[in-house]
Design an enzyme around this catalytic site. Structure first.
Site, short mmCIF file in Angstrom:
data_model
loop_
_atom_site.label_atom_id
_atom_site.label_comp_id
_atom_site.label_asym_id
_atom_site.label_seq_id
_atom_site.Cartn_x
_atom_site.Cartn_y
_atom_site.Cartn_z
N LYS A 109 0.82 -1.22 0.00
CA LYS A 109 0.00 0.00 0.00
C LYS A 109 0.85 1.27 0.00
O LYS A 109 0.45 2.27 -0.58
CB LYS A 109 -0.98 0.00 1.18
CG LYS A 109 -2.08 -1.04 1.01
CD LYS A 109 -3.33 -0.73 1.81
CE LYS A 109 -4.44 -1.68 1.40
NZ LYS A 109 -5.66 -1.55 2.15
N LYS A 135 -5.22 -9.15 -5.98
CA LYS A 135 -6.52 -9.47 -5.38
C LYS A 135 -7.57 -8.43 -5.78
O LYS A 135 -7.23 -7.27 -6.06
CB LYS A 135 -6.42 -9.59 -3.86
CG LYS A 135 -6.25 -8.29 -3.12
CD LYS A 135 -6.56 -8.47 -1.63
CE LYS A 135 -6.56 -7.10 -0.98
NZ LYS A 135 -7.26 -7.02 0.27
N LYS A 160 -11.31 -2.88 -3.24
CA LYS A 160 -12.17 -1.68 -3.37
C LYS A 160 -11.41 -0.52 -3.96
O LYS A 160 -11.96 0.31 -4.66
CB LYS A 160 -12.64 -1.22 -1.98
CG LYS A 160 -13.48 -2.17 -1.22
CD LYS A 160 -13.97 -1.47 0.04
CE LYS A 160 -14.19 -2.46 1.15
NZ LYS A 160 -12.97 -2.70 1.96
N1 AQP Z 1 -10.10 -10.21 -2.97
C1 AQP Z 1 -10.42 -10.74 -1.81
N2 AQP Z 1 -10.58 -12.08 -1.68
C2 AQP Z 1 -10.91 -12.63 -0.49
N3 AQP Z 1 -11.14 -11.90 0.63
C3 AQP Z 1 -10.99 -10.57 0.54
N4 AQP Z 1 -11.12 -9.59 1.43
C4 AQP Z 1 -10.87 -8.40 0.84
N5 AQP Z 1 -10.57 -8.58 -0.45
C5 AQP Z 1 -10.63 -9.92 -0.68
C6 AQP Z 1 -11.48 -9.80 2.82
O1 AQP Z 1 -12.56 -8.93 3.14
C7 AQP Z 1 -12.43 -8.54 4.50
C8 AQP Z 1 -12.55 -7.05 4.57
O2 AQP Z 1 -11.45 -6.44 3.95
P1 AQP Z 1 -11.24 -4.89 4.12
O3 AQP Z 1 -12.19 -4.18 3.29
O4 AQP Z 1 -11.26 -4.52 5.53
O5 AQP Z 1 -9.78 -4.64 3.65
P2 AQP Z 1 -8.98 -5.16 2.45
O6 AQP Z 1 -8.58 -6.57 2.67
O7 AQP Z 1 -7.86 -4.22 2.26
O8 AQP Z 1 -10.04 -5.10 1.26
P3 AQP Z 1 -9.97 -4.26 -0.02
O9 AQP Z 1 -11.22 -4.46 -0.78
O10 AQP Z 1 -8.70 -4.54 -0.74
O11 AQP Z 1 -10.01 -2.77 0.52
P4 AQP Z 1 -9.04 -1.60 0.22
O12 AQP Z 1 -8.94 -1.54 -1.27
O13 AQP Z 1 -9.72 -0.40 0.81
O14 AQP Z 1 -7.73 -1.91 0.86
C9 AQP Z 1 -11.08 -9.03 5.00
O15 AQP Z 1 -11.28 -10.18 5.78
C10 AQP Z 1 -10.34 -9.39 3.75
O16 AQP Z 1 -9.45 -10.45 3.96
#
Ligand code: AQP
Length: 338
Positions: free
Chosen positions: A116, A200, A203
């Protein structure tokens, strides 16, 4: 885990944008299953969200949208505690305490920070760096024993266990914090981007075409799947033949999971087909799972007063547990409490 430790499930999701298929299949679906068996606490992780710059108006909307998403996916706010993290001050307090327990060497190993922060590490905010200490505080504030997360959060969970163990050892507080176990979906632990099978689904990825949002309508889902990257070979017969085909593997994984099947069975059923044909089946399967959730989210979003009430009730319940546990933690540390 010792027999007399009460099972408590904790997890959270950042309100950093629209919930997507990865959040649902990798985490929230598991949250829903667990609430049938254990005491569950689920938070909208707004303190985590501000480790990336947020527009305050947008953040407020995203907190309510994520709450609506939780409920639309099947979380029951009467059974489970649903709240937003910043409304329980104990999260930030315990995170500070853990900043003083955790080691810089441990932080430096965290791959999410490296990803990040990117090339300009010196300019990253300190919150992004110590994010895993806040995550440990979220979990241990409730003495949670089980944490349903996607595979990407496994390393942070291991760090949480290290912090719990070090605290227990340093302060002679044997078994005070449980060592929480990750609960990771075995069949589909990581949903990958529709544009790049090695990244992955996320968002914060710029392209909308990289993900399926839970609020996407049928037309949008079909369009995104049609545009999803694949390769020119047909669907193979054996799993081994998917080895260097990450995009193909991802789409087949998603299809198998949402149709309650296995990749082996899907390959048997689809072998030799072109991806364009397979994509029609995948779109239909996704539309039938995602569209009812999206419809419910939109209904719930129209009543913000109700969503705020749900969060308020959840915050009160979470605060009661957090206050009691923090009292014990402060006693262990030697703080004077008036
Ligand atoms: N691609 C994914 N596959 C499986 N699990 C996922 N999670 C997120 N993306 C995937 C799981 O969703 C939960 C919440 O995640 P989060 O929103 O708190 O943070 P993150 O993992 O950083 O998700 P994003 O979508 O990638 O958000 P941004 O872009 O804002 O950083 C977690 O349990 C995560 O494992």
């Amino acid at each position: 885990m010792s027999k007399n430790v009460k099972s408590v499930v904790f997890s959270g999701v950042q309100p950093s944008g629209n919930l997507h298929l990865g959040n649902y299949l990798g985490a929230i679906k598991n949250f829903v299953d667990l609430q049938k068996k254990m005491k569950c606490i689920y938070c909208i992780a707004d303190l985590h969200a501000i480790t990336i710059s947020q527009d305050p108006k947008e953040l407020k909307k995203n907190i309510l949208d994520t709450t609506a998403g939780f409920i639309a996916c099947g979380l029951d706010f009467k059974k489970s505690i649903i709240f937003n993290q910043s409304s329980v001050s104990g999260h930030a307090e315990l995170a500070w305490i853990f900043n003083c327990v955790s080691r810089i060497g441990w932080m430096n190993r965290m791959t999410q920070f490296k990803e990040k922060a990117g090339a300009n590490k010196e300019n990253a905010n300190v919150g992004l760096y110590v994010y895993p200490n806040l995550m440990a505080a979220d979990i241990l504030l409730y003495k949670a024993t089980h944490v349903p997360v996607g595979d990407d959060q496994k390393q942070h969970l291991e760090l949480t266990r290290d912090i719990a163990q070090k605290f227990n050892n340093d302060f002679n507080a044997e078994n005070f914090f449980p060592l929480p176990e990750p609960l990771i979906q075995e069949k589909l632990s990581r949903v990958m981007s529709l544009r790049d099978g090695k990244k992955k689904m996320s968002k914060s990825e710029e392209s909308d075409y990289s993900r399926i949002d839970l609020k996407d309508d049928a037309e949008t889902i079909k369009k995104k799947i049609k545009k999803a990257k694949t390769d020119s070979s047909p669907i193979p017969e054996k799993i081994e033949d998917l080895k260097n085909r990450p995009e193909a593997q991802n789409l087949l994984n998603i299809y198998s999971f949402v149709t309650n099947s296995t990749v082996e069975k899907t390959l048997k059923e689809m072998k030799g087909k072109d991806f364009s044909k397979f994509k029609d089946h995948l779109s239909d399967a996704l539309v039938s799972v995602i569209c009812p959730i999206g419809k419910k989210i939109k209904e719930l979003e129209s009543d913000t007063a109700n969503l705020k009430k749900i969060l308020k009730e959840g915050s009160e319940k979470a605060s009661t547990i957090a206050k009691n546990n923090l009292k014990e933690i402060k006693e262990i540390l030697g703080f004077i409490q008036s």
